[in-house]
Motif scaffolding. Sequence first.
Motif, short mmCIF file in Angstrom:
data_model
loop_
_atom_site.label_atom_id
_atom_site.label_comp_id
_atom_site.label_asym_id
_atom_site.label_seq_id
_atom_site.Cartn_x
_atom_site.Cartn_y
_atom_site.Cartn_z
N ALA A 39 0.82 -1.21 0.00
CA ALA A 39 0.00 0.00 0.00
C ALA A 39 0.86 1.26 0.00
O ALA A 39 0.34 2.36 -0.23
N ASP A 40 2.16 1.14 0.28
CA ASP A 40 3.02 2.32 0.32
C ASP A 40 3.20 2.93 -1.06
O ASP A 40 3.18 2.23 -2.07
N THR A 41 3.42 4.23 -1.07
CA THR A 41 3.73 4.91 -2.33
C THR A 41 5.20 5.25 -2.34
O THR A 41 5.74 5.71 -1.35
N VAL A 42 5.86 4.99 -3.45
CA VAL A 42 7.26 5.37 -3.61
C VAL A 42 7.31 6.49 -4.64
O VAL A 42 6.88 6.31 -5.79
N SER A 43 7.79 7.65 -4.22
CA SER A 43 7.88 8.80 -5.11
C SER A 43 9.27 8.87 -5.71
O SER A 43 10.27 8.96 -4.99
N VAL A 44 9.31 8.82 -7.04
CA VAL A 44 10.58 8.69 -7.75
C VAL A 44 10.90 9.97 -8.52
O VAL A 44 10.00 10.63 -9.04
N GLY A 45 12.20 10.29 -8.58
CA GLY A 45 12.68 11.36 -9.43
C GLY A 45 13.67 10.78 -10.43
O GLY A 45 14.50 9.94 -10.06
N LEU A 46 13.57 11.20 -11.68
CA LEU A 46 14.47 10.68 -12.72
C LEU A 46 15.52 11.73 -13.08
O LEU A 46 15.17 12.86 -13.43
N ILE A 47 16.78 11.35 -13.01
CA ILE A 47 17.90 12.24 -13.39
C ILE A 47 18.53 11.68 -14.66
O ILE A 47 19.12 10.60 -14.63
N GLY A 48 18.39 12.39 -15.77
CA GLY A 48 18.88 11.89 -17.07
C GLY A 48 17.77 11.12 -17.75
O GLY A 48 17.58 9.93 -17.48
N CYS A 49 17.01 11.81 -18.61
CA CYS A 49 15.70 11.27 -19.06
C CYS A 49 15.70 10.71 -20.48
O CYS A 49 14.66 10.24 -20.93
N ASN A 50 16.80 10.76 -21.20
CA ASN A 50 16.70 10.53 -22.65
C ASN A 50 16.33 9.11 -23.05
O ASN A 50 15.31 8.90 -23.70
N SER A 51 17.14 8.16 -22.69
CA SER A 51 16.93 6.81 -23.23
C SER A 51 16.71 5.79 -22.12
O SER A 51 15.59 5.43 -21.78
N MET A 52 17.81 5.30 -21.54
CA MET A 52 17.67 4.21 -20.56
C MET A 52 16.99 4.68 -19.27
O MET A 52 16.22 3.94 -18.66
N GLY A 53 17.26 5.92 -18.88
CA GLY A 53 16.59 6.44 -17.68
C GLY A 53 15.09 6.44 -17.87
O GLY A 53 14.33 6.07 -16.96
N TRP A 54 14.65 6.81 -19.04
CA TRP A 54 13.21 6.81 -19.35
C TRP A 54 12.66 5.39 -19.34
O TRP A 54 11.58 5.12 -18.82
N ALA A 55 13.43 4.45 -19.92
CA ALA A 55 12.99 3.04 -19.92
C ALA A 55 12.88 2.53 -18.48
O ALA A 55 11.93 1.83 -18.13
N ASP A 56 13.83 2.90 -17.65
CA ASP A 56 13.77 2.48 -16.23
C ASP A 56 12.51 3.05 -15.56
O ASP A 56 11.80 2.35 -14.86
N LEU A 57 12.28 4.33 -15.81
CA LEU A 57 11.14 4.98 -15.16
C LEU A 57 9.81 4.35 -15.59
O LEU A 57 8.97 4.00 -14.74
N THR A 58 9.62 4.19 -16.89
CA THR A 58 8.34 3.66 -17.36
C THR A 58 8.14 2.22 -16.88
O THR A 58 7.02 1.79 -16.63
N SER A 59 9.25 1.50 -16.74
CA SER A 59 9.14 0.15 -16.19
C SER A 59 8.72 0.20 -14.72
O SER A 59 7.82 -0.53 -14.29
N MET A 60 9.35 1.09 -13.96
CA MET A 60 8.99 1.20 -12.52
C MET A 60 7.56 1.65 -12.33
O MET A 60 6.88 1.23 -11.40
#
Length: 271
Positions: A39-60
Amino acid sequence: MNPSRRQFLQNSTQLAASASLTTLLPDEVIASPRLFSAADTVSVGLIGCNSMGWADLTSMLKNPGVRCIALCDVDQNVLNKRAADLAKLPSVQASGQKATLYSDFRKLLENKDIDAVIVGTPDHWHCLPTVYACQAGKDVYVEKPLANSIEECDLMVAAARKHKRITQVGQWQRSGPHWKNAIDYVRSGQIGTIRTVKTWAYMPYGKTFPVVANEPVPAGVDYEMWLGPAPKRPFNRNRFHGTFRYFWDYAGGLMTDWAHTWSILPYGVCR
Ligand SMILES: NC(=O)c1ccc[n+]([C@@H]2O[C@H](COP(=O)([O-])OP(=O)(O)OC[C@H]3O[C@@H](n4cnc5c(N)ncnc54)[C@H](O)[C@@H]3O)[C@@H](O)[C@H]2O)c1
């Protein structure tokens, strides 16, 4: 033995040791596996958004309870594009999440609502954001390769331990079940004692590309900040997004991108 080869082997051994960041968990988390409930919420910030960082974020973001509340990039064009992409994600639209945009990751780290950061910057910019994030009390998912030197790896591990942060190096391939099956098969002894291991990359990685002239820094890019700890030099497109990995100033080509990561497998093939 040739001194440079000896140094390389020493470095590889030290890297395998210092790269234990892949499995660092604070004692209290190991002792209390139910510290975080579904039930917990994890609030994430992405540093470096172009390619792999974006893939990591959308996966999470596919995990319920994960929300992205901050995006940071030194290229305003990338930042704006990813902000628009984020707003279009069905889960983001459904929850009404809003992400604050940053061009300086140090400002992002001042945001007390962020629990964890993804570091999707080029390799030369893995160490400092990870160390500062640990100091700011954030957990960290940092892309591989961990860093460009043993010293940087050691600093990252020390910061994670000191500030008791949950940290992980992004190695998607190593999470696939077939890798684990292969490791189990080798360890089962069914193919006997292994005396030689040969590895190769059967892919067009590192294809040559035309040399291009230096040019003015593109509009919207904070190039000084992109260079960061790397040597100062004029802007050249070949050294920028994606292809930075072919230059020693920022990365180490396929050898550090893929080869060294074998030695930091959580369950280990070549350790
Ligand atoms: N692309 C892949 O397929 C892939 C796969 C596995 C791992 N990785 C790893 O992920 C990392 C990123 O690779 P990529 O291909 O996404 O690179 P990229 O160049 O496409 O993206 C990096 C982004 O980071 C931004 N950036 C640079 N310095 C920054 C700073 N100080 N603060 C904020 N943003 C900054 C850049 O502007 C760029 O938008 C690398 O370490 C790489 O080894 C990439």
